[in-house]
Scaffold this motif. Structure first.
Motif, short mmCIF file in Angstrom:
data_model
loop_
_atom_site.label_atom_id
_atom_site.label_comp_id
_atom_site.label_asym_id
_atom_site.label_seq_id
_atom_site.Cartn_x
_atom_site.Cartn_y
_atom_site.Cartn_z
N ARG A 1 -59.55 -0.12 -2.37
CA ARG A 1 -59.11 -1.15 -1.44
C ARG A 1 -58.13 -2.33 -1.82
O ARG A 1 -57.33 -2.56 -1.31
N TYR A 2 -58.56 -2.93 -3.06
CA TYR A 2 -57.77 -3.99 -3.46
C TYR A 2 -56.57 -3.38 -3.86
O TYR A 2 -55.44 -4.08 -3.73
N GLN A 3 -56.42 -2.12 -4.62
CA GLN A 3 -55.11 -1.67 -4.80
C GLN A 3 -54.03 -1.37 -3.76
O GLN A 3 -53.00 -1.60 -3.62
N LEU A 4 -54.79 -0.89 -2.42
CA LEU A 4 -54.18 -0.50 -1.19
C LEU A 4 -53.72 -1.79 -0.75
O LEU A 4 -52.60 -1.92 -0.18
N GLU A 5 -54.45 -3.08 -0.80
CA GLU A 5 -54.10 -4.32 -0.12
C GLU A 5 -52.79 -4.90 -0.92
O GLU A 5 -51.72 -5.42 -0.34
N TYR A 6 -52.76 -4.87 -2.37
CA TYR A 6 -51.57 -5.20 -3.04
C TYR A 6 -50.38 -4.39 -2.89
O TYR A 6 -49.46 -4.73 -2.67
N SER A 7 -50.61 -3.02 -2.93
CA SER A 7 -49.42 -2.17 -2.69
C SER A 7 -48.75 -2.21 -1.37
O SER A 7 -47.63 -2.09 -1.18
N ILE A 8 -49.91 -2.36 -0.34
CA ILE A 8 -49.23 -2.83 1.02
C ILE A 8 -48.48 -3.73 1.06
O ILE A 8 -47.24 -3.92 1.63
N THR A 9 -49.01 -4.83 0.61
CA THR A 9 -48.08 -6.23 0.73
C THR A 9 -46.76 -5.98 0.14
O THR A 9 -45.73 -6.54 0.46
N GLU A 10 -46.75 -5.39 -1.34
CA GLU A 10 -45.49 -5.38 -2.12
C GLU A 10 -44.59 -4.38 -1.23
O GLU A 10 -43.38 -4.54 -1.34
N PHE A 11 -45.08 -3.15 -0.67
CA PHE A 11 -44.31 -2.46 0.24
C PHE A 11 -43.62 -3.23 1.25
O PHE A 11 -42.42 -3.00 1.34
N LYS A 12 -44.41 -3.96 1.83
CA LYS A 12 -43.84 -4.62 2.91
C LYS A 12 -42.73 -5.61 2.62
O LYS A 12 -41.73 -5.87 3.13
N LYS A 13 -43.16 -6.25 1.54
CA LYS A 13 -42.24 -7.55 1.24
C LYS A 13 -40.87 -7.06 0.59
O LYS A 13 -40.00 -7.40 0.83
N ALA A 14 -41.03 -5.74 -0.16
CA ALA A 14 -39.73 -4.95 -0.48
C ALA A 14 -38.90 -4.39 0.68
O ALA A 14 -37.89 -4.02 0.38
N ASP A 15 -39.35 -4.37 2.00
CA ASP A 15 -38.79 -3.72 3.10
C ASP A 15 -38.45 -2.49 2.92
O ASP A 15 -37.30 -1.97 3.19
N ILE A 16 -39.15 -1.57 2.33
CA ILE A 16 -38.89 -0.21 1.97
C ILE A 16 -39.39 0.49 3.30
O ILE A 16 -39.97 0.50 4.10
N ARG A 17 -38.15 1.42 3.84
CA ARG A 17 -38.68 2.45 4.78
C ARG A 17 -39.62 3.46 4.50
O ARG A 17 -39.62 3.96 3.33
N ASP A 18 -40.39 3.18 5.49
CA ASP A 18 -41.75 4.37 5.28
C ASP A 18 -41.24 5.63 5.75
O ASP A 18 -41.83 6.26 6.73
N GLU A 19 -40.77 6.43 5.10
CA GLU A 19 -40.20 7.75 5.23
C GLU A 19 -41.28 8.72 5.17
O GLU A 19 -41.37 9.61 5.87
N ASP A 20 -42.18 8.51 4.18
CA ASP A 20 -43.41 9.48 4.17
C ASP A 20 -44.77 9.24 4.89
O ASP A 20 -45.58 9.66 4.68
N MET A 21 -44.51 8.08 5.65
CA MET A 21 -45.64 7.46 6.55
C MET A 21 -46.89 7.03 5.71
O MET A 21 -47.86 7.09 5.85
N ASP A 22 -46.41 6.92 4.32
CA ASP A 22 -47.51 6.15 3.45
C ASP A 22 -48.23 4.96 3.76
O ASP A 22 -49.39 4.66 3.71
N LEU A 23 -47.21 4.05 4.32
CA LEU A 23 -47.63 2.66 4.83
C LEU A 23 -48.52 2.79 6.10
O LEU A 23 -49.76 2.02 5.98
N GLU A 24 -48.35 3.64 6.77
CA GLU A 24 -49.23 3.91 8.00
C GLU A 24 -50.53 4.27 7.52
O GLU A 24 -51.80 4.00 7.97
N LYS A 25 -50.45 5.44 6.64
CA LYS A 25 -51.63 6.10 6.18
C LYS A 25 -52.60 4.90 5.42
O LYS A 25 -53.80 4.91 5.29
N ALA A 26 -51.89 4.03 4.45
CA ALA A 26 -52.63 3.26 3.86
C ALA A 26 -53.31 2.36 4.58
O ALA A 26 -54.52 1.69 4.49
N GLU A 27 -52.67 1.80 5.68
CA GLU A 27 -53.21 0.77 6.77
C GLU A 27 -54.37 1.42 7.26
O GLU A 27 -55.61 0.58 7.69
N ARG A 28 -54.23 2.62 7.64
CA ARG A 28 -55.37 3.29 8.42
C ARG A 28 -56.53 3.25 7.57
O ARG A 28 -57.95 3.36 8.00
N LEU A 29 -56.39 3.55 6.08
CA LEU A 29 -57.38 3.70 5.11
C LEU A 29 -58.20 2.36 5.21
O LEU A 29 -59.50 2.42 5.14
#
Length: 534
Positions: free
Chosen positions: A328-356
């Motif tokens: 959970r904590y790694q997910l929360e950190y990674s999601i925050t960094e992913f959004k901050k970097a404004d990376i395109r979610d090509e593999d739908m990983d962001l959506e999957k992480a938020e669903r988790l």
């Protein structure tokens, strides 16, 4: 004196034989009337003669020689009395109609007879009148006026009245006794009729209650069967979802098999690019040649792009690693960094992480609701799980929560049944003097679960006292407020042992009230054991 008596007798004998022309030894009323008229001017009426003969002569219809003297004296009495009575009558007859009213006639009779006035004779006179209620002539009343009762007659009449009174009282008593017997008979009939109607009503009520209980039992069994089928269907559905989720998880594991290595490689390259960029910056600071600076700046621009690519790759695979580890904590950190970097979610990983993260939140809410054991919270948590499609991921938790929800709803329904339990039903249990064993056992178990010692309920009178309590200590309130987690495990197991030899149908056949407490007890036992053996 002897000579005078002899002479009187001879005169009377001569007079008698003078009028007894046929020599039959007796004078008829008409002959007597003629004889008296020859003595007294005008004489008296024939009814008066009959009355005189009836008063003095033995036969009552004729006069023999020995009775002539007494008869003539009686007729003289009437003759002279009539003279006065005629005057009295005329004084009352003010309208000169030769008649007076019945009230005046009664007054006249009372005045003439005085203390010897006979109500019975007067009533007989009134009944014998040809025109009852009409005015009274002197001829109609004269005989009655002259027939003054003697003391013996009055005494006899009073005795007769007493006898009649006694007879009336006797008949009245008989009538009252008969009426009382009739009332008693009617009362018995009414009571028998009432008892019969009550028995019929009781039989009807019993039949109705039996049918209602049978219908309730049928519905309960149908509901249990439906619930069982639904649970099985739900289990099967969740099993399939679990299998599908397991398949997807294996695919994800295969998909993310090398993400850690790729992430480490991206981190290494990012570090190298960053170090190279730092060296270029230092070189640029010390370099004096303008052309050389321009070359360094061009190279610095290229390195920055490379650094950005490696950083984005590192962040992307860092998120993949977090998804794979489900931390959970790694997910929360990674999601925050992913959004901050404004990376395109090509593999739908962001959506999957938020669903988790939502899945973790749903699991936590479900666990909290099961810990609190509140119907509303459980329903809300389950609704959230179903709404967001986490049933496959949380299949075991959903199954456990559903089972708990079923038990809690059942317990709530039983508490409502106890709350709605009529006081008369509780009173029925208390009214037993020698209760059936099954009823005593059910109530023993009930109070055992409520915190009482088993030995306290061995005596039925003690149970009656406990059932009869009111207010905060009333049986219904204690059952409603009882919490399964507060029941000692030993008490729950002992209660289960006591009820093991009975089923609901057996208890219901004996007492509907005891059946309600049986259902409550079995549910509380199941809850208590389930809670304390996990």
């Amino acid at each position: 004196m002897g000579e005078l008596g002899t002479e009187k007798h001879q005169v009377l004998s001569h007079v008698f034989h003078q009028y007894d022309r046929k020599g039959i030894g007796e004078l008829s009323p008409i002959q007597v009337q003629i004889l008296h008229a020859d003595i007294r001017m005008g004489g008296i009426s024939l009814p008066q003669v009959f009355a005189s003969i009836n008063y003095t002569c033995n036969s009552g219809s004729s006069c023999v020689e020995s009775e002539l003297c007494d008869l003539l004296q009686e007729m003289d009495r009437r003759y002279f009395l009539l003279q006065n009575l005629c005057w009295e009558f005329s004084m009352l007859d003010r309208e000169q109609k030769d008649t007076i009213t019945e009230e005046q006639a009664r007054w006249l009779a009372q005045a003439v007879h005085g203390k010897y006035f006979s109500k019975r004779k007067w009533e007989e006179f009134l009944r014998s009148r040809p025109v009852p209620g009409g005015r009274v002539s002197f001829q109609e009343i004269e005989v009655m006026l002259c027939n003054i009762p003697d003391r013996m007659t009055i005494q006899q009449e009073r005795q007769d009245e007493e006898r009649e009174k006694d007879e009336r009282l006797r008949r009245q008593r008989e009538l009252e006794e008969a009426a009382e017997k009739e009332r008693e008979r009617l009362k018995r009939e009414r009571e028998e009729d009432k008892m019969r109607r009550e028995q019929e009503k009781k039989k009807s009520d019993d039949d109705r209650k039996r049918k209602e209980l049978e219908e309730e039992e049928r519905k309960r069994r149908e509901e249990e069967e439906r619930r069982r089928r639904e649970e099985e269907e739900e289990k099967e559905r969740l099993r399939k979802l679990q299998e599908e989720e397991e398949r997807k998880r294996k695919e994800d594991e295969e998909k993310y098999k090398d993400v850690e290595n790729i992430k480490e490689e991206a981190e290494r390259k990012e570090k190298e690019a960053r170090d190279h960029l730092d060296r270029l910056k230092k070189s640029k600071e010390v370099e004096k040649d303008r052309y050389r600076k321009q070359e360094i700046e061009m190279e610095e621009s290229k390195v920055k792009k490379i650094l950005t690519e490696y950083r984005n790759q590192r962040i992307r695979y860092q998120l993949k690693v977090a998804i794979k580890s489900r931390d959970r904590y790694q997910l929360e950190y990674s999601i925050t960094e992913f959004k901050k970097a404004d990376i395109r979610d090509e593999d739908m990983d962001l959506e999957k992480a938020e669903r988790l993260l939502k899945e973790f939140s749903a699991r936590d809410d479900l666990h909290k609701a099961m810990t609190k054991r509140e119907i509303q919270d459980l329903e809300k948590a389950l609704s959230f799980v179903k709404k967001h499609g986490f049933e496959a991921q949380l299949a075991s938790e959903v199954m456990e929560a559903n089972q708990m929800l079923v038990r809690l709803k059942r317990l709530e329904r039983i508490r409502h049944e106890i709350l709605e339990l009529k006081q008369s039903t509780v009173a029925e249990i208390r009214s037993y003097q020698n209760p059936p064993v099954i009823v005593h056992t059910v109530m023993t178990v009930t109070f055992l679960l409520l915190g009482h010692k088993e030995k306290e309920t061995k005596d039925w009178k003690a149970v009656q006292a406990l059932v009869g309590k009111t207010g905060k200590e009333s049986l219904k309130r204690c059952c409603i407020q009882c919490e399964a987690d507060k029941i000692p495990l030993a008490a729950a197991k002992r209660a289960k042992t006591l009820l093991a030899k009975y089923d609901l149908d057996e208890v219901r056949d004996v007492s509907a009230g005891a059946a309600t407490f049986y259902v409550w007890a079995t549910t509380m036992i199941e809850e208590a054991i389930d809670l304390q053996t996990k």
